[in-house]
Motif scaffolding. Structure first.
Motif, PDB file in Angstrom:
ATOM      1  N   HIS A 179       0.825  -1.207   0.000  1.00  0.00           N
ATOM      2  CA  HIS A 179       0.000   0.000   0.000  1.00  0.00           C
ATOM      3  C   HIS A 179       0.862   1.261   0.000  1.00  0.00           C
ATOM      4  CE1 HIS A 179       1.139   0.143   4.142  1.00  0.00           C
ATOM      5  NE2 HIS A 179       0.455  -0.938   4.456  1.00  0.00           N
ATOM      6  N   ALA A 180       0.217   2.422   0.082  1.00  0.00           N
ATOM      7  CA  ALA A 180       0.921   3.704  -0.044  1.00  0.00           C
ATOM      8  C   ALA A 180       1.742   4.039   1.202  1.00  0.00           C
ATOM      9  CB  ALA A 180      -0.095   4.817  -0.302  1.00  0.00           C
ATOM     10  N   CYS A 182       1.551   6.710   2.686  1.00  0.00           N
ATOM     11  CA  CYS A 182       0.655   7.453   3.577  1.00  0.00           C
ATOM     12  C   CYS A 182       0.234   6.628   4.793  1.00  0.00           C
ATOM     13  CB  CYS A 182      -0.584   7.913   2.812  1.00  0.00           C
ATOM     14  SG  CYS A 182      -0.199   8.930   1.363  1.00  0.00           S
ATOM     15  N   VAL A 183       0.098   5.315   4.633  1.00  0.00           N
ATOM     16  CA  VAL A 183      -0.307   4.482   5.769  1.00  0.00           C
ATOM     17  C   VAL A 183       0.727   4.604   6.894  1.00  0.00           C
ATOM     18  CG1 VAL A 183      -0.778   2.132   6.561  1.00  0.00           C
ATOM     19  CG2 VAL A 183      -1.554   2.859   4.293  1.00  0.00           C
ATOM     20  N   PRO A 204       1.422   9.266  -1.805  1.00  0.00           N
ATOM     21  CA  PRO A 204       0.186   8.573  -2.163  1.00  0.00           C
ATOM     22  C   PRO A 204       0.317   7.569  -3.316  1.00  0.00           C
ATOM     23  CG  PRO A 204      -0.235  10.914  -1.854  1.00  0.00           C
ATOM     24  CD  PRO A 204       1.261  10.732  -1.824  1.00  0.00           C
ATOM     25  N   VAL A 205       1.345   7.731  -4.166  1.00  0.00           N
ATOM     26  CA  VAL A 205       1.504   6.777  -5.274  1.00  0.00           C
ATOM     27  C   VAL A 205       2.692   5.852  -5.034  1.00  0.00           C
ATOM     28  CG1 VAL A 205       0.401   8.258  -6.999  1.00  0.00           C
ATOM     29  CG2 VAL A 205       2.878   8.421  -6.654  1.00  0.00           C
ATOM     30  N   GLN A 228       3.111   2.194  -5.700  1.00  0.00           N
ATOM     31  CA  GLN A 228       2.318   1.331  -4.826  1.00  0.00           C
ATOM     32  C   GLN A 228       1.435   0.422  -5.672  1.00  0.00           C
ATOM     33  OE1 GLN A 228      -1.370   1.920  -4.391  1.00  0.00           O
ATOM     34  NE2 GLN A 228      -1.589   4.080  -3.819  1.00  0.00           N
ATOM     35  N   GLU A 229       0.649  -0.413  -5.005  1.00  0.00           N
ATOM     36  CA  GLU A 229      -0.116  -1.461  -5.685  1.00  0.00           C
ATOM     37  C   GLU A 229      -1.121  -0.957  -6.717  1.00  0.00           C
ATOM     38  OE1 GLU A 229      -1.701  -3.104  -2.129  1.00  0.00           O
ATOM     39  OE2 GLU A 229      -3.050  -1.411  -1.786  1.00  0.00           O
TER      40      GLU A 229
END
Ligand code: SF4
Ligand code: SF4
Ligand code: SF4
Ligand code: SF4
Lengths: 272, 391
Positions: A179-180, A182-183, A204-205, A228-229
């Motif tokens: 995931h990003a 941001c997490v 975010p990307v 990211q995914e």
């Protein structure tokens, strides 16, 4: 794809690494920074050396133990015809092949050559260009041989490296979220630098793994862990543009250490 | 405990007036009683919740303005009334204290004989925390998380222990940010329940003071120990007027923000609406909205081992329905499309939460709007779907 069986692999296809598995660390076109992340595991280095037999690792030891290897960590990108022959040989000797770092997983910063003409570089840099035997592109390992696992980053994160080794040694799946960033940023409690400061954050990307290193010191993520995914690069680019970034700056933002990663490459070309 | 406060009506409460010395005494008293006081502070160019030890740690003279995708934290105008709490919401609420981002669930250690010794959860009692400056929407969010974590057959013992110890001191809102819509969700701008103490800041330049109302026995005991005077009708009128101003600012008639009515029914019947694809074009799938939301509770579990395999640990960590792996089942993830993930978020918050927990999952704090890097706006998306239905 022929893969040699490890000397004491369990017959039932158990992927658990055998006792003291043989580890090899290989280098292609790269800066050695990812290999050094392994040496950087200071507190854990002894435990690593006890847990695995380091069979080939030129950054650490001159000793060479012949293959086959249980785990090969591969750093660097493919930039010469010889690289292609070498990676195929390594794949054949390795039960698990793990690529480490932006070079091995996306072509690295040297993939900037993919957007220009190699001849121009070679003639500009070398006095006798005809000695240089090189490919026109810098590309990731997975373009040439099957890769079992990837560790992203420029350089990789040592905690992820230890997690990978620990998982292999204990016969479990490694925890490597896709995931990003941001997490991790929100888990650390960092106020978003994009929202609070208007910083051009690629978090975010970008795939997590660094622990939101850059936002935690108040600066924008520059995407060194690659896409990211499910990256929505065009939406982020639109926001960067609204925030005042020039076309060229947006192209450059997506064209750095992971310039060759599909999603970033496509977005950089849109703004080229 | 009797619930005495009513919105917009401060008559007949356990009310007193504190000046700034009174507030300082509250902080000192809580510290002396062994509590860490957690309140708003300026850090990293924003307002965050963090430990405060002194009234000087509070963001006096700062102002926060919010818009979709933008949060601006700056010194207030020099001639503005003297506020301690003009910073609306911190970037994240108290969720991270009551429901930490990462927590050990259990650990297994192998002994010399090869047997396993299991230790259950963290053995230490949770920290004693007193929260100062919680906004009414935040109290409403705690009430929502209480339903999630404390009710039904699967109560969360760690949340329960943290929650039980926590002292909740609210500050009613006298200014709404442009992203706030608590008035339309019935959760603010004045707290009606769920607090130990509620303060309303009266930024009178000649006599800056707080109307303090107790909402629990613990709050009454805290208040009784502070230097104070009793509240007179002027104080009550000033406090009422101050919170009424925030309500006025959120009124759409004044350009304020509100959630449309009947949003739950609207979303239940528009699951196949083309608007989900339009939002998905803008949505980054970054998870910010869910992680800053004070009610979102989703988590995953992760296993960790030492290299020698002698210790194994299971962790719980925050997760989000915007992550692809969140809906992973045998064979792959169910919500691969961004539209499906955004729809999951919005319909869960505003519609299916009612079915699950008997309450809205949104309290109108506006964090998801302000802290979305691309400024996606849950109230505007609801309006867009409603408007397209009318056409
Ligand atoms: S600072 Fe960057 S990584 Fe952190 S939440 Fe904001 S956009 Fe994401
Ligand atoms: S959905 Fe948005 S506005 Fe509603 S409670 Fe969560 S963060 Fe606040
Ligand atoms: S909106 Fe998403 S993250 Fe939040 S509680 Fe619902 S499913 Fe979980
Ligand atoms: S709505 Fe905004 S904050 Fe939420 S995942 Fe999408 S881009 Fe991120």
């Amino acid at each position: 794809m022929a893969r040699s069986a490890p000397h004491d692999a369990k017959p039932d296809g158990d992927r658990r690494a055998p006792k003291r598995p043989k580890l090899a660390v290989w280098k292609f076109s790269s800066c050695d920074g990812c290999q050094l992340s392994l040496l950087d595991c200071e507190d854990e280095l002894l435990a690593v050396a006890e847990a695995v037999e380091i069979a080939y690792f030129l950054e650490a030891t001159r000793a060479r133990i012949r293959g086959p290897y249980d785990v090969s960590l591969v750093e660097g990108s493919i930039t010469t015809p010889d690289d292609i022959r070498r990676i195929q040989k390594i794949r054949g000797q390795s039960r698990l092949l793990v690529t480490i770092g932006a070079c091995a997983t996306a072509g690295g910063i040297q993939a900037l050559r993919n957007f220009a003409r190699i001849h121009d570089f070679v003639t500009a840099v070398y006095p006798t260009p005809h000695y240089i035997e090189t490919l026109a592109t810098s590309t990731p390992i997975h373009d040439y041989v099957p890769v079992d696992l990837e560790l992203r980053g420029c350089p990789i994160d040592k905690h992820q490296l230890l997690e990978l080794l620990s998982a292999l040694l204990n016969g479990r799946a490694p925890v490597l979220p896709t995931h990003a960033v941001c997490v991790e940023c929100k888990m650390r409690g960092v106020p978003c630098v994009a929202v609070a400061k208007g910083a051009p954050c690629l978090g975010p990307v970008t795939q997590a793994g660094c622990g939101a290193l850059c936002p935690a010191v108040g600066r924008a993520c520059y995407g060194c862990f690659g896409p990211q995914e499910s990256p929505n690069c065009s939406a982020l680019a639109a926001t960067l543009k609204a925030g005042g970034l020039e076309r060229r700056q947006i192209a450059h933002a997506f064209r750095s250490f992971n310039a060759g990663a599909e999603a970033f490459r496509r977005e950089s070309e849109v703004h080229d | 405990m009797t619930q005495r406060t009513h919105r917009g009506d401060t008559a007949g409460n356990d009310a007193a007036v504190l000046d700034r010395d009174g507030l300082a005494a509250l902080i000192a008293g809580l510290s002396a009683a062994g509590f860490s006081v957690i309140g708003p502070r300026i850090a990293d160019g924003a307002v965050v919740l963090d430990e405060i030890t002194d009234i000087a740690d509070l963001p006096a003279g700062w102002r926060v303005d919010q818009a979709p995708g933008r949060v601006e934290t700056r010194p207030a105008d020099p001639d503005a009334p003297p506020h301690l709490f003009d910073t609306v919401l911190p970037a994240q609420g108290l969720k991270r204290y009551l429901y930490p981002p990462r927590r050990r669930l259990w650990q297994a250690d192998r002994d010399a004989a090869g047997g396993w010794h299991l230790s259950d959860e963290d053995a230490q009692p949770p920290p004693a925390l007193a929260f100062l400056g919680l906004r009414p929407c935040e109290l409403a969010a705690v009430a929502v998380q209480d339903r999630v974590f404390l009710e039904g057959p699967y109560a969360d013992s760690d949340y329960a222990a943290r929650r039980r110890r926590a002292v909740l001191i609210a500050v009613n809102c006298t200014r709404a940010a442009a992203t706030c819509f608590c008035a339309s969700m019935g959760t603010g701008p004045r707290a009606t329940a769920g607090y130990d103490l509620a303060l309303t800041e009266i930024p009178d330049p000649d006599a800056p003071r707080f109307l303090a109302e107790a909402g629990s026995d613990r709050g009454r005991a805290l208040l009784a120990d502070l230097p104070q005077r009793s509240a007179d009708p002027t104080d009550r009128a000033a406090a009422d007027a101050a919170t009424a101003e925030a309500t006025r600012q959120m009124d759409p008639a004044n350009g304020g923000r509100a959630m449309i009515g009947d949003v739950a029914d609207l979303l239940r019947r528009t699951l196949d609406h083309p608007h989900w694809d339009r939002v998905a074009e803008r949505c980054l799938g970054c998870t910010n909205c869910t992680l800053v939301c004070p009610t979102c509770f989703c988590a995953t579990v992760e296993d960790e081992t030492t290299l020698d395999g002698a210790t194994a640990t299971r962790w719980r960590r925050w997760d989000s329905c915007f992550a692809v792996g969140f809906s992973y089942m045998h064979g792959g993830s169910v919500r691969r499309e961004m539209s499906a993930r955004y729809r999951q978020w919005m319909t869960h918050k505003l519609a299916h939460w009612h079915d699950q927990f008997g309450v809205s999952g949104c309290v109108g704090c506006g964090r998801c709007i302000a802290w979305c890097p691309v400024g996606i706006d849950i109230t505007a998306e609801a309006q867009a779907i409603a408007a397209s239905e009318e056409r």
